[in-house]
Design a protein around this motif. Structure first.
Motif, short mmCIF file in Angstrom:
data_model
loop_
_atom_site.label_atom_id
_atom_site.label_comp_id
_atom_site.label_asym_id
_atom_site.label_seq_id
_atom_site.Cartn_x
_atom_site.Cartn_y
_atom_site.Cartn_z
N VAL A 131 -28.97 17.67 24.41
CA VAL A 131 -27.56 17.77 24.79
C VAL A 131 -26.68 17.60 23.55
O VAL A 131 -25.71 18.34 23.36
N GLY A 132 -27.02 16.65 22.70
CA GLY A 132 -26.25 16.45 21.48
C GLY A 132 -26.31 17.64 20.54
O GLY A 132 -25.30 18.01 19.92
N LEU A 133 -27.46 18.28 20.44
CA LEU A 133 -27.61 19.42 19.54
C LEU A 133 -26.93 20.68 20.08
O LEU A 133 -26.34 21.45 19.32
N LEU A 134 -27.05 20.91 21.39
CA LEU A 134 -26.50 22.15 21.96
C LEU A 134 -25.04 22.01 22.39
O LEU A 134 -24.35 23.01 22.53
N GLY A 135 -24.60 20.79 22.59
CA GLY A 135 -23.19 20.49 22.82
C GLY A 135 -22.50 21.31 23.87
O GLY A 135 -22.96 21.47 24.99
N ASP A 136 -21.34 21.87 23.48
CA ASP A 136 -20.47 22.60 24.41
C ASP A 136 -21.07 23.89 24.93
O ASP A 136 -20.53 24.47 25.87
N ALA A 137 -22.16 24.34 24.36
CA ALA A 137 -22.81 25.56 24.87
C ALA A 137 -23.40 25.31 26.26
O ALA A 137 -23.56 26.24 27.05
N ILE A 138 -23.70 24.05 26.58
CA ILE A 138 -24.29 23.70 27.87
C ILE A 138 -23.20 23.60 28.93
O ILE A 138 -22.23 22.86 28.78
N LEU A 139 -23.37 24.36 30.02
CA LEU A 139 -22.46 24.27 31.16
C LEU A 139 -22.86 23.16 32.12
O LEU A 139 -22.03 22.58 32.80
N GLY A 140 -24.15 22.90 32.21
CA GLY A 140 -24.68 21.89 33.11
C GLY A 140 -26.17 21.80 32.94
O GLY A 140 -26.79 22.66 32.31
N TYR A 191 -27.98 25.21 31.87
CA TYR A 191 -27.16 26.39 32.17
C TYR A 191 -26.24 26.72 30.99
O TYR A 191 -25.67 25.82 30.37
N PHE A 192 -26.11 28.03 30.75
CA PHE A 192 -25.28 28.53 29.65
C PHE A 192 -24.39 29.65 30.17
O PHE A 192 -24.73 30.33 31.14
N GLU A 193 -23.31 29.88 29.48
CA GLU A 193 -22.37 30.95 29.84
C GLU A 193 -23.03 32.33 29.77
O GLU A 193 -22.80 33.19 30.60
N SER A 194 -23.85 32.51 28.74
CA SER A 194 -24.47 33.83 28.52
C SER A 194 -25.78 33.66 27.76
O SER A 194 -26.07 32.59 27.22
N LEU A 195 -26.55 34.73 27.71
CA LEU A 195 -27.78 34.71 26.94
C LEU A 195 -27.48 34.49 25.46
O LEU A 195 -28.19 33.75 24.78
N ASP A 196 -26.42 35.11 24.96
CA ASP A 196 -26.03 34.91 23.56
C ASP A 196 -25.70 33.44 23.28
O ASP A 196 -26.07 32.91 22.24
N SER A 197 -25.00 32.81 24.21
CA SER A 197 -24.65 31.40 24.04
C SER A 197 -25.91 30.54 23.93
O SER A 197 -26.00 29.66 23.07
N PHE A 198 -26.89 30.81 24.80
CA PHE A 198 -28.16 30.08 24.71
C PHE A 198 -28.85 30.36 23.39
O PHE A 198 -29.24 29.44 22.68
N GLN A 199 -29.02 31.63 23.06
CA GLN A 199 -29.77 31.99 21.87
C GLN A 199 -29.12 31.44 20.60
O GLN A 199 -29.81 30.96 19.70
N ASN A 200 -27.80 31.49 20.52
CA ASN A 200 -27.12 30.99 19.33
C ASN A 200 -27.23 29.48 19.20
O ASN A 200 -27.47 28.96 18.10
N SER A 201 -27.07 28.75 20.30
CA SER A 201 -27.12 27.29 20.22
C SER A 201 -28.56 26.80 20.06
O SER A 201 -28.83 25.90 19.25
#
Length: 107
Positions: free
Chosen positions: A34-43, A68-78
């Motif tokens: 959670v600390g590493l992925l931060g705001d990219a995580i929706l839940g 959960y992430f907003e998009s696949l790009d959001s997951f992959q980038n974070s």
């Protein structure tokens, strides 16, 4: 979660030969992720297996983690930027290889 978001699920197979340290997972690994992925995580949810489909049968998975992430790009980038750190921590709570599934939320 809203339609179109992405869910990354990790299923940790139950195995007496490969024990799972739930305390470490909940109190060290998950907060680190959670600390590493931060705001990219929706839940996120963490689940502990308690039974199989048949009454009294063992759960096929010791634990399941869902992020959960907003998009696949959001997951992959974070995740991509932190993958080595996250993956290197897995042996601290299990030697089992997690089954990973990336899904799109439809409902």
């Amino acid at each position: 979660m809203k339609k179109g978001s992405i869910k990354v699920s990790l299923f940790y197979p139950a195995s007496q030969e490969k024990p799972f340290d739930m305390d470490y997972y909940l109190n060290k690994h998950v907060p680190m992720v959670v600390g590493l992925l931060g705001d990219a995580i929706l839940g996120a949810t963490i689940e502990k297996g308690i039974s199989g489909a048949d009454s009294g049968s063992a759960a096929p998975y010791e634990a399941m983690g869902n992020i959960y992430f907003e998009s696949l790009d959001s997951f992959q980038n974070s995740f991509g930027a932190n993958a080595n750190t996250i993956l290197a921590d897995i042996p601290n709570y299990t030697s089992a290889e997690p089954v990973v599934q990336i899904s799109e939320v439809l409902v």
